[in-house]
Enzyme design. Structure first.
Site, short mmCIF file in Angstrom:
data_model
loop_
_atom_site.label_atom_id
_atom_site.label_comp_id
_atom_site.label_asym_id
_atom_site.label_seq_id
_atom_site.Cartn_x
_atom_site.Cartn_y
_atom_site.Cartn_z
N ASN A 113 0.70 -1.12 0.08
CA ASN A 113 -0.05 -0.05 0.19
C ASN A 113 0.93 1.28 -0.04
O ASN A 113 2.07 1.30 -0.40
CB ASN A 113 -1.11 -0.04 1.15
N CYS A 125 2.20 2.97 2.42
CA CYS A 125 3.05 3.08 3.50
C CYS A 125 3.86 1.82 3.55
O CYS A 125 4.56 1.39 4.73
CB CYS A 125 2.67 3.51 4.88
N GLU A 147 2.92 -1.33 4.45
CA GLU A 147 2.70 -2.30 5.55
C GLU A 147 1.77 -3.19 5.22
O GLU A 147 1.81 -4.40 5.95
CB GLU A 147 2.43 -1.61 7.01
#
Length: 925
Positions: A564, A566, A568
């Site tokens: 995604n 970020c 994670e």
């Protein structure tokens, strides 16, 4: 110092500057030029003023001060002279003019001392008269007794504070005609300037801001406030909910709760747990507003969020109170989209969305439309672009040639800029591309500041999706072949041994001339270009395809094509499913006791938090049908952690130590165990998620067990500690009996903003600096490490000289000679430790996660060799993803002292790609 052109500030002729005597004067940038000129001459001598470079430098600094001052203000907002002086100091520091900045700071302190000696010493001493506007807009004399009393009450916890001096400084910041909000601002501005000397002043600033906000909230909810008198917090809660429903802000179902029961459960004193930065962030960005006025206070806000998350529970009030206690005590915090929208009429609560885009013009623009709709309600987005054919590939429908993925990425970039999530924060998206794609070299250059700007995406993040075979080719110094996906479509849908088998077959076909778009190059050459771009631009991030898929519990349901925004989240995507994840984070330092980790408290927190996150899936407002289909079928959540560095400080551990790595292992094991246990418990109550059968959970394979799958597929090439300390066999038996409610349970997000709300360090990050200025949409905030001040105070070392040295040395202790080595060791900052420690701690966490973690890596003096070793180690340790590379500039200005003596060390300054204070990624949290 660079003299490149910068965007000119908005017109400032209409701005008013308030002098210390309360008089308002017109903005005059020449006065800033004069002050900067004087300080330069004082440090470097009069001869320097004769050079052209000198005048260019002064003009650029003046322009930057003007931009900084007007950035968060409208033309009718007065500017106090102290604000201007603060920005002059910051401009000098950011321009690496540290010698001038130190001289300027010392001059300001000298002038402040002179004013202090002239200030009256008692409350009864003469104060300047001020005419202010009351709540009805009438001009009245400033009531010194009333406002001094407010400051006295706010400073009650700090008996050593000289309230008289503080109050006089605040009055000096006032001007005739000021309103009540202006008076509050003057008081808060005076107090917040003291936070860097003593973090306890946070409590004073919070008390004043709460008082101001309470008046606004009462007025916004139709309550006539009695100025200077206490109000009924619980009654205001009931009025806020009823008013919010009446004006269309809140879901009408919230009015059906037993509001008096919920009001009785409120804990108003918890407002004072907030730090000033956290409270100001809540007021500016999270509290609901009606006609530009906030309608919530902190405890009203947390209860409103809790009610929205419990709205479908049978015993709504019971669970709303449980969720409220979890949030308001800061033991756990939901992600920002959940906090923004819970209980509202459009409760889009999910944090992250992952899509895969097919090689069809209609689908491409449909995906861009989906990005806009998902971003509208505060979701962070990861797009997989690998299926789009490469530049030069034939287009049968037009008998033309493709321009590749870059033009479409440009459209996606501009869409993210255009949809800014209602002004709450910038829209944000990350584009993923597999490293065998024929357009990979252009993709690597998307964030460059040179070249054809039509083929650049300056606002969009990028990441490469790297299979294990590529790393093996690097290790063997072999070749790597690039393909166009329209000729090798199945590579996108396979991983591990199957990917390697098909890739080798396509290489043979390319060598035989059967694939027109194939291109072969040394793997090391492509790797070096990737690392070069990563260092120069901070992009693309490096993420690993095979660990994400081979350890995914949902292998039977599809392929993980990307992460995604970020890095994670690792969930399946397809044409029919947009992956969705619902995030929240456990506050680690809130779960420590004298023995270390408080397992009983942690278990209780996580069980409640997992129920809350599972509720999000059913309550959520879905803007596109593919997201709803995916979320209801797989029910993934992402329970994370934050405050890791704070926990280490409380335990007395240095981040770069084996003890810290062990704590990362043990704490992550506990979080993982209790999260999986909670999901199994929910499955027994509510049923397993629809796609459960055939999952790794169904096969009795937990995240710690899936390491064996990765190692087998790699043929080794995995070095990570496998030790466990909890009763995992009992948990396997429970999952075998009850199943799982959620396909995925664990992911560690950046938590940039929610950590600010809780007043702790973000996510798993080490301390960036012990003292710096953080800029966000609420303004500029001084951030100082309270644990460091506590330790220095205990040693008798916290004084004005240490504060000045911290400023001079960019918030680092190492160059300050009088600081004991033990303290320097414990309080090393991110750039003072070897990045291997971050990777080792991350590897211990990763073995317990069914998804991934947002792992920033820091390198003081990057080199190609260090970058190569760092990312190869991350792969060898089994990490699924990495996030930003934070680096320091290779060249910097030498620092010399204003006076001869100790402060003569040379320190590196942040490179342009390092923007931690200014660019925290909080699209997920």
């Amino acid at each position: 110092m660079s003299t490149e052109l910068i965007t000119p500030p908005v017109a400032v002729e209409s701005y008013r500057v308030i002098r210390r005597n309360g008089q308002a004067t017109a903005w005059d940038p020449h006065k800033i030029e004069l002050a900067l000129t004087k300080v330069c001459i004082a440090v470097h001598g009069a001869a320097v003023a004769q050079s052209q470079q000198f005048h260019e430098k002064i003009a650029l600094l003046t322009e930057r001060v003007g931009q900084a001052i007007t950035r968060h203000k409208t033309g009718d907002t007065p500017i106090h002279v102290e604000e201007i002086q603060d920005q002059v100091e910051l401009a000098l520091m950011r321009a690496e003019e540290h010698q001038l900045a130190r001289a300027y700071v010392l001059y300001r302190e000298q002038q402040a001392s002179l004013r202090k000696t002239k200030a009256p010493a008692s409350p009864d001493a003469e104060l300047p008269a001020r005419q202010v506007r009351d709540q009805q807009g009438q001009s009245v004399p400033l009531d010194h007794a009333l406002w001094r009393g407010k400051l006295v009450n706010a400073c009650a916890a700090l008996p050593e504070v000289d309230v008289t001096t503080l109050y006089r400084q605040a009055v000096d910041n006032l001007f005739d005609g000021a309103g009540f909000d202006d008076i509050y601002r003057a008081l808060i501005l005076t107090v917040r300037g003291r936070i860097e000397t003593d973090p306890q002043y946070n409590r004073v600033a919070v008390a004043l801001l709460l008082d101001q906000t309470a008046l606004q909230v009462q007025q916004a909810n139709g309550v006539v406030p009695r100025f200077g008198e206490p109000f009924d917090y619980r009654a205001l809660f009931v009025q806020s909910i009823q008013h919010g429903v009446a004006v269309g802000l809140l879901d009408p179902r919230l009015a059906e709760f037993d509001l008096p029961r919920l009001a009785a459960a409120l804990e108003p004193d918890r407002d004072h747990q907030l730090q000033y930065l956290g409270l100001q962030t809540l007021v500016d960005r999270y509290f609901l507003r009606h006609e530009e006025q906030p309608v919530e206070l902190p405890q009203i806000f947390f209860m409103r969020v809790a009610m929205g998350l419990a709205v479908q529970e049978i015993d709504r009030e019971h669970h709303a109170i449980a969720f409220y206690n979890l949030l308001s005590s800061f033991r756990f915090m939901c992600s920002s989209p959940t906090l923004f929208n819970s209980g509202t009429r459009h409760a889009q609560l999910s944090s992250c969305f992952l899509t895969t885009i097919s090689d069809d013009l209609g689908d491409i623009y449909s995906a861009v439309r989906d990005n806009a709709l998902l971003s509208k309600f505060a979701g962070g987005i990861g797009n997989d672009w690998t299926r789009i054919r490469a530049m030069g590939s034939p287009i049968k429908g037009t008998n033309g040639r493709s321009l590749g993925i870059v033009p479409f990425l440009k459209v996606a970039n501009d869409t993210a800029v255009a949809v800014n999530q209602g002004g709450k924060r910038k829209g944000a998206v990350c584009a993923y591309l597999e490293i065998w794609h024929r357009d990979i070299e252009e993709f690597l250059e998307l964030r460059k500041n040179t070249g054809d700007d039509r083929r650049r995406t300056h606002d969009m993040n990028t990441a490469v999706w790297v299979p294990d075979l590529f790393i093996k080719r690097i290790e063997s110094e072999g070749d790597w072949t690039l393909f166009s996906p329209d000729e090798v479509a199945d590579l996108h849908e396979c991983y591990g041994a199957e990917f390697e088998k098909r890739y080798l077959a396509y290489e043979q076909a390319a060598a035989a001339g059967k694939l027109r778009q194939a291109q072969t190059m040394p793997a090391l050459s492509l790797w070096r270009k990737l690392l070069t771009m990563l260092f120069e631009t901070g992009h693309p991030w490096i993420t690993f395809k095979d660990p994400c898929n081979l350890r995914s519990p949902q292998q039977h349901a599809g392929v993980v094509h990307s992460s995604n925004l970020c890095t994670e989240i690792t969930l399946n995507t397809s044409d029919d499913e947009i992956a969705v994840c619902n995030l929240g984070s456990v506050n680690l330092p809130a779960h420590l006791n004298d023995e270390g980790l408080d397992h009983e408290r942690l278990r209780a927190t996580i069980h409640t938090a997992m129920r809350l996150l599972d509720n999000v899936i059913d309550i959520n407002y879905y803007t596109v049908p593919q997201a709803r289909r995916s979320n209801l079928r797989h029910r993934p959540v992402g329970l994370g952690q934050m405050g890791f560095q704070d926990a280490l400080y409380r335990l007395g551990l240095a981040y770069d130590s084996q003890e810290a790595v062990t704590f990362a292992d043990r704490s992550s094991e506990a979080v993982s165990y209790y999260a999986l246990e909670a999901s199994a418990k929910l499955a027994a109550e509510r049923g397993v998620y629809p796609s459960y059968r055939g999952s790794l959970w169904d096969q009795g394979i937990l995240p710690i067990d899936s390491l064996n799958l990765l190692e087998a597929a790699r043929g080794g090439w995995l070095e990570v500690d496998r030790e466990t300390t909890m009763d995992w066999q009992a948990l396997r038996a429970r999952i075998a009996a009850d199943g799982m409610r959620n396909s995925n349970c664990l992911a560690i997000a950046p938590t940039a903003t929610i950590a600010n709300i809780c007043g702790i360090s973000q996510s798993i990050e080490p301390t960036y600096r012990h003292l710096f200025v953080k800029s966000n949409m609420s303004g500029d905030f001084t951030v100082i490490n309270p644990y460091l001040i506590e330790a220095l105070t205990a040693e008798g070392l916290w004084d004005e000289a240490t504060l000045a040295d911290l400023k001079y040395f960019d918030g680092c202790l190492a160059p300050i000679k009088r600081i004991p080595e033990a303290l320097k060791r414990r309080f090393r900052t991110a750039f003072e430790m070897e990045p291997e420690w971050l990777i080792e701690a991350a590897a211990r966490r990763q073995k317990w996660l069914d998804q991934a973690q947002s792992l920033n890596l820091y390198l003081d003096q990057p080199s190609g060799r260090k970058l190569d070793q760092m990312y190869r180690l991350a792969w060898l340790r089994g990490l699924k993803t990495t996030y930003y590379l934070r680096s320091m500039g290779a060249s910097h200005a030498e620092k010399v002292t204003v006076q001869q003596g100790e402060l003569n060390a040379v320190r590196a300054q942040p490179a342009a790609s390092c923007s931690i204070e200014d660019g925290d990624c909080d699209a997920c949290q």
